[in-house]
Motif scaffolding. Structure first.
Motif, mmCIF file in Angstrom:
data_model
loop_
_atom_site.group_PDB
_atom_site.id
_atom_site.type_symbol
_atom_site.label_atom_id
_atom_site.label_comp_id
_atom_site.label_asym_id
_atom_site.label_seq_id
_atom_site.Cartn_x
_atom_site.Cartn_y
_atom_site.Cartn_z
ATOM 1 N N THR A 69 0.828 4.089 -2.944
ATOM 2 C CA THR A 69 0.551 5.508 -2.720
ATOM 3 C C THR A 69 1.782 6.353 -3.018
ATOM 4 O OG1 THR A 69 1.100 5.239 -0.388
ATOM 5 C CG2 THR A 69 -1.228 5.124 -0.979
ATOM 6 N N ALA A 70 2.951 5.735 -2.931
ATOM 7 C CA ALA A 70 4.172 6.470 -3.247
ATOM 8 C C ALA A 70 4.367 6.554 -4.763
ATOM 9 C CB ALA A 70 5.377 5.808 -2.597
ATOM 10 N N GLU A 85 0.827 -1.206 0.000
ATOM 11 C CA GLU A 85 0.000 0.000 0.000
ATOM 12 C C GLU A 85 0.857 1.251 0.000
ATOM 13 O OE1 GLU A 85 -3.546 0.374 2.195
ATOM 14 O OE2 GLU A 85 -3.673 -1.763 2.628
ATOM 15 N N ILE A 86 1.917 1.212 0.776
ATOM 16 C CA ILE A 86 2.817 2.358 0.814
ATOM 17 C C ILE A 86 3.434 2.590 -0.554
ATOM 18 C CG2 ILE A 86 5.034 3.181 1.676
ATOM 19 C CD1 ILE A 86 4.372 2.060 4.361
ATOM 20 N N LEU A 87 3.893 1.521 -1.171
ATOM 21 C CA LEU A 87 4.478 1.635 -2.507
ATOM 22 C C LEU A 87 3.488 2.229 -3.496
ATOM 23 C CD1 LEU A 87 6.431 -1.718 -2.876
ATOM 24 C CD2 LEU A 87 7.387 0.583 -2.901
#
Lengths: 203, 203
Positions: free
Chosen positions: B170-171, B166-168
Motif C-alpha cells: 500500500t505504500a 501489505e504495508i509495503l
DNA sequence: GGATTTTTCTACCATTTGGTAAGTCTTGGC
DNA sequence: GCCAAGACTTACCAAATGGTAGAAAAATCC
C-alpha cells in the motif's frame, strides 16, 4: 464535575485501551461512555467525532512514543551502544505500554482511516532515523544497506512483539518476559549483523 | 442462478479479502453483498449469520494453511532440511496468500470473537509440531529449548511479515520480495541457532 | 455573589446493522 | 409434466450507531 482536562484524559486512556484491543470499528461510543460512567455526548463534546477521538488518541500515543525514543537518539553514545539503547527503550515501551503498540498494529492496517495520519505522524521520526543511519553508512561506521528496510523490519518485529505479549497474557501465560527478552536479543543480533561493518564484526 | 457451490465460494473469497483488510467489524454484510452483486440474504442463507461466515472463512483458511504444511511435516528429510523446508513453505504461503495471514492477524487479536475457534483449529498443528520438536530434543538431534516459545516466535515473525508486505504494497513499494527474503533468512538463522545442538553448530 | 464560560447532560434523530419471514425462481429426478 | 429441494430475492424489523440541538449544572472570573 471534574475540573480541567481530567475527563478528557480518562476518555483518551479508555479509548486507547478499547481501540487497541477490540479495534476502532469494534468500539462503540456508547460502550465507551458506559465504561467511563459518562454520557456519550461528553465524549463528542471533547473530541467532536469518533474519528476525532481516534486522531487524538493517535497523536497522544505517537507523542509518547517519540518522547521515549528522542532521548536515545540524541544521546552521545557510540553507535553500537546506541543501537542497543534504542532497541532496549523500544522494548521497554512495548512491555510497559503494550496498548500503545496494539494501537499501532490496529491502525497501520492498510485501509484503516487513520493510516495516512499515522504515516504523517511517524515520518519525521522515521526519516530522521533513516538520515542518521545513512550518515553512519556514508562514514563507514555502518554497513551499507537499505536503511528503510532495516527500519521496517525492526518496526514489524516490535509490533509483532506487542501482539505476542497480549496474546500470551490473554492465553494465561504468566512469564511474559522471557519470550520478550528472546525476541529482543533476536532483533539486536539482526541489527548488528545488518549494520556492523564487516571488518569490525567480532562474531 | 449459479449451480453447485459457486456462489458460496465467491462469498468465501470476498469475505476473506474483506475480513483480512478492513477487519471483521469493519465489514458489513450489505457492502459484501453489493460487492458481489448479490443480496445480503443470500449470504445469510449460506452461512446463517455473520459469525457463521467468519467461522467458515476461518475453517477454510486454516485448512489451506494446514495442507501447505502437512506435506512438509510428513517429509522424510533430515532435520536441518526440514526446518528450512518448513520456513520456505510458510513464507511461500505468506507471499502468495497474504490475505490468509492477514486474517490470522485480524483474528488472533485478543478479544476477537473467533480467537478461541482459531486456537482450537490451530492446536492440532501446533501440538503436533511441538511433539515433533520435543522428540528431536529428547534424542539430542535438537537443542533443548522451550518448543512453544520457538514456535510462537516463528509464528509472530510470519504474521508480522504478512503485515509488512501489505504495508509495503500500500505504500507503493514495488519490490516486495527482497524484504521478505531478508526476513526469511533472519527467521531461518534464528531457528537454526535455537535448535541446532551446540556440538553440531558450524557457524 | 453574579456573570460568563466550560463542561456535562437529556432528548432526539437518521442511518446502518445483523437478522427474520415469506415468498419466487431454478434445477434435477421421476 | 410435476414436484420437491435448493438457491436466491423482496419486504421488513428491532437494535445499535454516530451525531445534533439545546438545556442544566459546575467552575472560573470579576
Amino acid at each position: 464535575m471534574a475540573p480541567r482536562g481530567e475527563t478528557k484524559e480518562r476518555i483518551l486512556a479508555k479509548a486507547l485501551e478499547s481501540f487497541s484491543t477490540i479495534g476502532y470499528d469494534g468500539t462503540s461510543l456508547d460502550d465507551l461512555a458506559e465504561a467511563l460512567d459518562i454520557r456519550k455526548q461528553t465524549i463528542l463534546y471533547h473530541f467532536v467525532s469518533k474519528r476525532g477521538l481516534l486522531n487524538a488518541v493517535l497523536d497522544d500515543s505517537v507523542k509518547k512514543l517519540t518522547e521515549s525514543l528522542e532521548e536515545v537518539l540524541t544521546s552521545t553514545n557510540s553507535n553500537r551502544d546506541r543501537i542497543e539503547d534504542l532497541v532496549r527503550s523500544v522494548f521497554r515501551v512495548a512491555l510497559e505500554q503494550p496498548l500503545l503498540l496494539g494501537l499501532l498494529r490496529e491502525v497501520s492496517r492498510p485501509g484503516s482511516p487513520a493510516a495516512p495520519r499515522l504515516k504523517n505522524q511517524m515520518s519525521p521520526l522515521m526519516s530522521r532515523a533513516i538520515t542518521w543511519m545513512e550518515e553512519e553508512m556514508e562514514s563507514g561506521r555502518m554497513r551499507r544497506t537499505d536503511a528503510q528496510l532495516v527500519l521496517l523490519s525492526a518496526y514489524s518485529t516490535v509490533v509483532g512483539l506487542a501482539t505476542e505479549i497480549e496474546i500470551l497474557r490473554t492465553a494465561g501465560v504468566e512469564r511474559v518476559l522471557r519470550p520478550a527478552a528472546q525476541r529482543r536479543q533476536e532483533l539486536l543480533n539482526f541489527l548488528r549483523t545488518s549494520l556492523t561493518p564487516l571488518e569490525k564484526q567480532t562474531i
